[in-house]
Structures are given as C-alpha cells and as structure tokens.
Design an enzyme around this catalytic site. Sequence first.
Site, PDB file in Angstrom:
ATOM      1  N   CYS A  32       1.073  -0.831  -0.414  1.00  0.00           N
ATOM      2  CA  CYS A  32      -0.074   0.110   0.168  1.00  0.00           C
ATOM      3  C   CYS A  32       0.816   0.855  -0.194  1.00  0.00           C
ATOM      4  CB  CYS A  32      -0.712   0.343   1.222  1.00  0.00           C
ATOM      5  SG  CYS A  32      -1.271   1.644   1.558  1.00  0.00           S
ATOM      6  N   GLY A  33       0.989   1.852  -0.915  1.00  0.00           N
ATOM      7  CA  GLY A  33       1.292   3.471  -0.802  1.00  0.00           C
ATOM      8  C   GLY A  33       1.320   4.287   0.401  1.00  0.00           C
ATOM      9  N   HIS A  34       0.167   4.952   0.901  1.00  0.00           N
ATOM     10  CA  HIS A  34      -0.068   5.323   1.710  1.00  0.00           C
ATOM     11  C   HIS A  34       0.053   4.681   2.569  1.00  0.00           C
ATOM     12  CE1 HIS A  34      -3.355   8.005  -1.049  1.00  0.00           C
ATOM     13  NE2 HIS A  34      -3.941   6.748  -0.813  1.00  0.00           N
ATOM     14  N   CYS A  35       0.477   3.413   2.898  1.00  0.00           N
ATOM     15  CA  CYS A  35       0.939   2.916   4.359  1.00  0.00           C
ATOM     16  C   CYS A  35       2.516   2.930   4.128  1.00  0.00           C
ATOM     17  CB  CYS A  35       0.853   1.658   4.674  1.00  0.00           C
ATOM     18  SG  CYS A  35      -0.381   0.594   4.310  1.00  0.00           S
TER      19      CYS A  35
END
Length: 495
Positions: A54-57
């Site tokens: 996950c990019g946001h993670c």
Amino acid sequence: MRFQSFLSTASLLALAGIAAAEGDSDVIDLNPSNFQSLVSPEPLMLVEFFAPWCGHCKALAPEYEQAATALKEKNIKLAKVNCVDEADLCQAHGVQGYPTLKVFRQGEPTDYTGPRKADGIISYMTKQALPAVTDVTAANHEEFKKADKVVVVLYASSTDAAPAPEFSATANKHRDDYLFGLSTDSAAIEAAGVSTPAIVVYRQFDEPQTEYPYPVASATVKDLEDWIKELAIPIIDEVGAENYQTYAQSGKPLAYLFLDPSVEKRQEYIDAIRPVAAKFKGKVNFVWIDAIKFGDHARALNLPEQKWPAFVIQDLEKQLKYPLDQNEEYSPAAVEHWVDQYVDGKLQPQLKSQPIPETQDEPVFNLVGKQFDEVVFDDSKDVFVEFYASWCGHCKRLKPTWDSLGEKFGDVKDRVVIAKMEATENDLPPSVPFRISGFPTLKFKPAGSKEFLDYDGDRSLESLVAFVEEHAKNPLDPNTPSQNASHEHREHDEL
C-alpha cells in the site's frame, strides 16, 4: 488527575530522529499470538493495520516510526499489524482499507481520526492520554499554555460552579481537537491576569491570548465550541492534507492564495493579503497553498493557467468555485474587491464543463455540465446518472455493466436516460441539491420530480435493472406510449 509533564513537539521529534538514525524501531509488531496480551493491558495504544504494497502505508511508515519514538517518552505505545500476513486478525477488527488506524483503551478500539504526520500523531495521542480537562496549577500553568496550537483554560473559584459543567462537556466532545484545562489555583489565576470565572484560549498564532467576551457563567457547550472553533483557524495559514478537514468542517467558504513557494516574494505575498483576510475573518477563511505541489487542485478549482499568485474562493458546501481572472494583474486590492463582491452575493460561480458532444452514439448518454439542467431536469424523463472519474478503478470496473444498462433500456431512451458524467471535468450547477464526494456515485431522478434517489445496492446488472424498474415513472415497455408522448401529441393536434 494531575497534569503530566509535556515535552514540546519539536523536542519529541528531535528525539525520534535520533532513534531513527540509530536504526531502532519503537513500533510493536502484533500478530494473533501476542495481540491480546500486548494490547489489552495498555491504557492507551495506537495500532496501524497495513499492507506492505500500500502506497499510503509506505508514506505513513517513517512518520509512524518518528511518532512511536517520541510518544515512548510519554509511555504511549504504537503498534502495527501486517494484514497480508495476518489477514484473519485484520478481518476480525473490521479492517476494509489500508492503512486503518485504531486507538485501543484496555483492548477496546475506537477509530483514529487524527493526522498522519508525526507531529499530528503526537499531538492527537497526547490529547488522548490526558483527561478531557487537565488540572492546571501555578506549577504547570506556563507549560500547559504552550502545550498545543490551541489550549483552552477555565479559571474558576470552584470545579462545580457554572460554567464548569458546560466547559467539561465541551472538553469531552472536543478532546481530539484541543487541550482543555481548569484552574482553581489563585496563583495561576493571578498569573493569567483574569477575574474568575474566565475562559481563555491560548494560541501559537495570531493573538496569543483571547478571553471569552460574553457572560461566562451562562456559556453553553454550543457557545463555547463555536467560539473556540472560530479562534482555532488562523487569519491565514498554509493549507495541506493535515489541516484541510479543519477548514472543511468550519462551514465557511475557503479562499485560496496559490503561490510558488520557491519565489523570494512568497512571504511578501502572504503578508500583503493578511489585512484582507483579517477583514473577512468569520465570513471567509483564507489560506495559502503550494501551487506547484497542488497544481491539480488549482485546475480543479478552475485555475487553468500555471500563473502565480492566483486567487479563488470555493464554497465548500456547494462545491462552487469563484476564481479571480488569471488574465488580470493580481493584487491584494483586486482580491479584496473580489471577496467583497462574493460576500455581497454579487458573484456568479464559474462552472467547468467539457464541450457538448457532437453525437451520442454510445448506449450511455455522455452528460456534460453545460447540458445538466436541460437533460436531468427534463420532467418527461427518468434519468439515472453515474458520476465518475476517469482515474477511478471502481468506475472502470463498472463501465461494461453501465453500458449494458444503457443497452437494456435503449428502446426507451426517449423516456429513460442512462447517463454518465465525468465529475472531475464538469461542475454541477447550483440548482443541484447534492455534491459529489466519491466515485462512482449513482443518482436516479424520477420523471416529474426534482428529488434524487441514491443507489446504494450492489453493482450487478440485475440489481441496477431492478432499481430502474422499481423507481421509473415512465412505462418501460417500448410498445406502451408514455404519458408524456400522449401529452405532446395532443398539444401538436391543437396547433
């Protein structure tokens, strides 16, 4: 409870940076075997449920690490669960997207609603660790006043007399937003220079100290939260992902000054517009924004030219935009005149629209902003609209089904319109009683009605067809004339 000692956010972040440089992680790894034993005993713990892809993670990870090290000084623990490895554990906690953050108190979770930068996480969790109202004495008075951006203190002779009950209720309601303290210490009251009862807001911007200007004893929760909310917004500040919700929840229009932050005159531009922002404080919130980083947002607000400074007012509630003409020379005087006209109701919103299609050859009607009123508010037709974004994955998956829906009712498209509108390229007119907040959004307007029905069912063709069949006012059998067709024929006969 006694007020616990504060370290400044800057100091905590400095400590976190040292730990990060040493390669140590203060984020606890959780799994099914240790989750209960580690989380349940803690009076307060923040847990991130994440996926490695996950990019946001990935963006959150270094901020989360810094916050974990900083909050360790306050005995507040941060932990994480890898939802790829521990899918069942994440499912058991209702995780539906990544990252999901939850605050646990003795094992009982609530949703984390704070920022996702290190200083924001620190501030949010610090508030969570405190009682809703902290006991303020002469010993901690000066430190408490500077403990956060907005600090609210009630000075009173008693913890029971008015307005203490209303003050406590306000604190409980807004403990995630501000720090609240109560002092009955005569030395602290003297140091504050107030007569009891008094409520003072201390800020790290604009006027640093503001006293409640109305009769304090009769203040209600609504009175206090409205007053504090107004003071919590600076005259002008930089806006970004971390504080945008503060403005969105204020209920006031937002005036953006788009600036290239690399230019030498950046602060000069901000200082020049500050008196204008002060003049309209309480009516319009002013911010400046990084035009390079948020260029897409500028275009979404109908500022097409990469020409800065640029200015635009947005009605957040109605999502209407009022950009100052970029072809005209920018000046604070022009901004002041523009806002004056807006406040007086003399400006018309600028509505973005794609060109009207020359042909409509697809099974689904391609709707644009310029045609919205004409097509959707045609009383003779049932209209089902998908509001989509070209980049939206869910919208792309829905497209073949939505096309099939258009084909299903193709024989009655003169009375039932299946339409789609690219909502990032077309603005809704003020006549529409709703705004789009997610994609895809599906709205149905029955013939002869101004009311829009939300479609919340599954996105199978069968369910969409059933919804149209249930709510359409026109006959769906092409061999059955619509009431509107009969009406038009009679009018034609009379001419």
